[in-house]
Design a protein around this motif. Structure first.
Motif, short mmCIF file in Angstrom:
data_model
loop_
_atom_site.label_atom_id
_atom_site.label_comp_id
_atom_site.label_asym_id
_atom_site.label_seq_id
_atom_site.Cartn_x
_atom_site.Cartn_y
_atom_site.Cartn_z
N UNK A 8 0.83 -1.21 0.00
CA UNK A 8 0.00 0.00 0.00
C UNK A 8 0.87 1.26 0.00
N UNK A 9 1.85 1.31 0.87
CA UNK A 9 2.73 2.48 0.95
C UNK A 9 3.54 2.61 -0.34
N UNK A 10 4.08 1.50 -0.82
CA UNK A 10 4.87 1.52 -2.05
C UNK A 10 4.05 2.08 -3.23
N UNK A 11 2.82 1.61 -3.36
CA UNK A 11 1.95 2.06 -4.46
C UNK A 11 1.65 3.55 -4.35
N UNK A 12 1.38 4.03 -3.13
CA UNK A 12 1.08 5.46 -2.92
C UNK A 12 2.28 6.33 -3.30
N UNK A 13 3.45 5.91 -2.88
CA UNK A 13 4.66 6.69 -3.17
C UNK A 13 4.96 6.65 -4.67
N UNK A 14 4.91 5.48 -5.26
CA UNK A 14 5.24 5.35 -6.68
C UNK A 14 4.25 6.07 -7.59
N UNK A 15 3.01 6.22 -7.18
CA UNK A 15 2.01 6.88 -8.03
C UNK A 15 1.91 8.39 -7.78
N UNK A 16 2.60 8.89 -6.78
CA UNK A 16 2.51 10.31 -6.44
C UNK A 16 3.32 11.16 -7.43
N UNK A 17 2.71 12.24 -7.90
CA UNK A 17 3.39 13.17 -8.80
C UNK A 17 3.56 14.56 -8.19
N UNK A 18 3.12 14.72 -6.95
CA UNK A 18 3.20 15.99 -6.24
C UNK A 18 4.58 16.09 -5.57
N UNK A 19 5.46 16.95 -6.09
CA UNK A 19 6.82 17.05 -5.57
C UNK A 19 6.86 17.49 -4.11
N UNK A 20 5.96 18.36 -3.71
CA UNK A 20 5.93 18.80 -2.31
C UNK A 20 5.59 17.62 -1.39
N UNK A 21 4.64 16.80 -1.80
CA UNK A 21 4.26 15.62 -1.01
C UNK A 21 5.41 14.63 -0.93
N UNK A 22 6.08 14.42 -2.06
CA UNK A 22 7.21 13.50 -2.07
C UNK A 22 8.33 13.98 -1.16
N UNK A 23 8.57 15.28 -1.13
CA UNK A 23 9.59 15.84 -0.24
C UNK A 23 9.19 15.62 1.23
N UNK A 24 7.93 15.84 1.54
CA UNK A 24 7.44 15.61 2.90
C UNK A 24 7.65 14.16 3.30
N UNK A 25 7.30 13.24 2.40
CA UNK A 25 7.47 11.82 2.69
C UNK A 25 8.94 11.46 2.85
N UNK A 26 9.82 12.05 2.05
CA UNK A 26 11.25 11.77 2.17
C UNK A 26 11.76 12.22 3.53
N UNK A 27 11.31 13.37 4.00
CA UNK A 27 11.71 13.84 5.32
C UNK A 27 11.22 12.89 6.40
#
Length: 50
Positions: free
Chosen positions: A16-35
């Protein structure tokens, strides 16, 4: 990169987490998740408080 950080830290990632991250195109969200990946102890913490 977020998934790699979790992998490097030895934190298991659910499908579930892998699919959410891989399908995300929002760079701000991806940065938040990386942090969160750097500081968290579980992959599910990435998706907390959304």
């Amino acid at each position: 990169m977020t998934l790699r950080i979790l992998e490097w830290r030895g934190i298991p990632v659910s499908d579930e987490v892998r699919e959410r991250v891989e399908s995300c195109t929002d760079l701000h969200q991806l940065e938040t998740w990386a942090q969160r990946a750097v500081h968290g102890t579980e992959a599910t913490e990435l998706l907390a408080e959304e």
